[in-house]
Design a protein around this motif. Structure first.
Motif, short mmCIF file in Angstrom:
data_model
loop_
_atom_site.label_atom_id
_atom_site.label_comp_id
_atom_site.label_asym_id
_atom_site.label_seq_id
_atom_site.Cartn_x
_atom_site.Cartn_y
_atom_site.Cartn_z
N ALA A 20 0.83 -1.20 0.00
CA ALA A 20 0.00 0.00 0.00
C ALA A 20 0.87 1.26 0.00
O ALA A 20 0.56 2.26 -0.66
CB ALA A 20 -0.92 0.00 1.22
N PHE A 21 1.99 1.20 0.73
CA PHE A 21 2.90 2.34 0.77
C PHE A 21 3.48 2.61 -0.62
O PHE A 21 3.54 3.75 -1.08
CB PHE A 21 4.02 2.04 1.77
CG PHE A 21 5.04 3.14 1.88
CD1 PHE A 21 4.80 4.24 2.67
CD2 PHE A 21 6.24 3.06 1.17
CE1 PHE A 21 5.73 5.26 2.77
CE2 PHE A 21 7.17 4.06 1.27
CZ PHE A 21 6.92 5.17 2.07
N GLU A 40 2.15 1.76 -3.44
CA GLU A 40 1.08 2.19 -4.34
C GLU A 40 0.74 3.65 -4.12
O GLU A 40 0.53 4.41 -5.06
CB GLU A 40 -0.15 1.31 -4.13
CG GLU A 40 -1.31 1.65 -5.06
CD GLU A 40 -2.46 0.70 -4.93
OE1 GLU A 40 -3.47 0.90 -5.61
OE2 GLU A 40 -2.36 -0.24 -4.12
N ASP A 41 0.67 4.08 -2.85
CA ASP A 41 0.29 5.45 -2.53
C ASP A 41 1.35 6.46 -2.97
O ASP A 41 1.03 7.53 -3.50
CB ASP A 41 0.03 5.60 -1.03
CG ASP A 41 -1.21 4.82 -0.61
OD1 ASP A 41 -2.04 4.51 -1.49
OD2 ASP A 41 -1.34 4.53 0.59
N TYR A 42 2.63 6.12 -2.74
CA TYR A 42 3.68 7.11 -2.97
C TYR A 42 4.37 6.98 -4.33
O TYR A 42 4.93 7.95 -4.82
CB TYR A 42 4.74 7.01 -1.87
CG TYR A 42 4.27 7.56 -0.54
CD1 TYR A 42 4.47 8.89 -0.20
CD2 TYR A 42 3.58 6.75 0.36
CE1 TYR A 42 4.01 9.40 1.00
CE2 TYR A 42 3.11 7.24 1.57
CZ TYR A 42 3.34 8.58 1.89
OH TYR A 42 2.88 9.07 3.08
N GLY A 81 2.83 5.07 -7.08
CA GLY A 81 1.91 4.66 -8.13
C GLY A 81 2.20 3.28 -8.65
O GLY A 81 2.07 3.01 -9.84
N ARG A 116 1.59 -1.00 -8.40
CA ARG A 116 0.73 -2.09 -7.93
C ARG A 116 1.30 -3.41 -8.43
O ARG A 116 1.75 -3.49 -9.58
CB ARG A 116 -0.69 -1.88 -8.46
CG ARG A 116 -1.70 -2.83 -7.83
CD ARG A 116 -3.13 -2.40 -8.17
NE ARG A 116 -3.50 -2.68 -9.54
CZ ARG A 116 -3.61 -1.77 -10.50
NH1 ARG A 116 -3.38 -0.49 -10.22
NH2 ARG A 116 -3.97 -2.11 -11.73
#
Length: 246
Positions: free
Chosen positions: A156-157, A159-161, A163, A165
């Motif tokens: 998740a980290f 993906e959030d920072y 982009g 996956r």
């Protein structure tokens, strides 16, 4: 703010400006830890899958050999019984010899039947052993799933920072990396690359948008030489950025 603009600010005001910490060191450390955990996870998963396939193939071959042996013995006995039935109408002089031969064959058949029962027992034992191996594989799979859940916060980290996956690619030894926030004209546009971890040397299965062979080879060389997924992803992201600018 430029150096000239900073110089124009009085010293007492410049001292009051906040010192912003963007957390790049922490991000770098977390990315390194995740890369190590991801490499270890992929290596163990590949080893378990290879061991499971080898054990299953060996067990299946043993079962097939045992079944062929039992079938061959049964056919042999049936053929012997046909021969005995055909010889019952021969001359009386041969009757005694035939009866003795029949008795011998029956004794051998009894012995063979005992062997068949032993083989059948071995097959059942082998089947139970195979079931135990399958149960063990299931437990190992559940353990891997638990580890994957443990890694979700790190994913998740990323993906959030960044982009990024990470998904499966339809096979146990294929991994898909999907990038966003690359094309400034469309931040949701997806760029993806599929990596094979089947052997020690990684292999790029496909990419979207398509990467030329020279670019793919450069990315693979960096990955296979350093064994660093983080460095590989950084290079791939830069290549996608260059494509997005065109």
């Amino acid at each position: 703010m430029t150096s000239l603009e900073t110089a124009s600010i009085p010293p007492n005001i410049a001292a009051q400006l906040p010192n912003i910490n963007f957390g790049f060191d922490e991000l770098k450390e977390r990315m390194a830890k995740f890369t190590a955990a991801f490499d270890d996870f992929i290596e163990k998963r590949r080893e378990k899958a290879l061991e499971a396939r080898t054990a299953f193939a060996r067990d299946l071959a043993d079962l097939n050999d045992n079944q062929k042996t039992v079938k061959k013995n049964i056919e042999h006995y049936e053929q012997e019984e046909i021969k005995i039935a055909a010889n019952t109408e021969k001359e009386i002089q041969e009757t005694a010899d035939l009866e003795s031969e029949i008795a011998t064959i029956k004794s051998e058949r009894s012995s063979r039947q005992s062997e068949n029962e032993t083989l059948s027992s071995q097959i059942r034992e082998q089947s139970l052993a195979t079931q135990k191996r399958r149960q063990k594989l299931l437990e190992e799979k559940q353990a891997l799933a638990s580890q994957a859940n443990h890694n979700q916060p790190e994913l998740a980290f990323w993906e959030d920072y960044l982009g990024l996956r990470i998904e499966g690619a339809g096979r146990l030894d294929h991994v898909r990396f999907i990038f966003t926030v690359i094309d400034e004209r469309d931040l949701e546009r997806e760029f993806e690359i599929v990596l094979s971890v089947e052997s020690r040397d990684y292999e790029i299965i496909g990419a979207r948008p398509k990467l030329d062979e020279a670019t793919k080879q450069r990315c693979l060389d960096a990955l296979n030489e350093t064994r660093s997924i983080a460095k590989f992803l950084k290079i791939v992201r830069e290549e996608f950025k260059n494509i997005a600018k065109k």
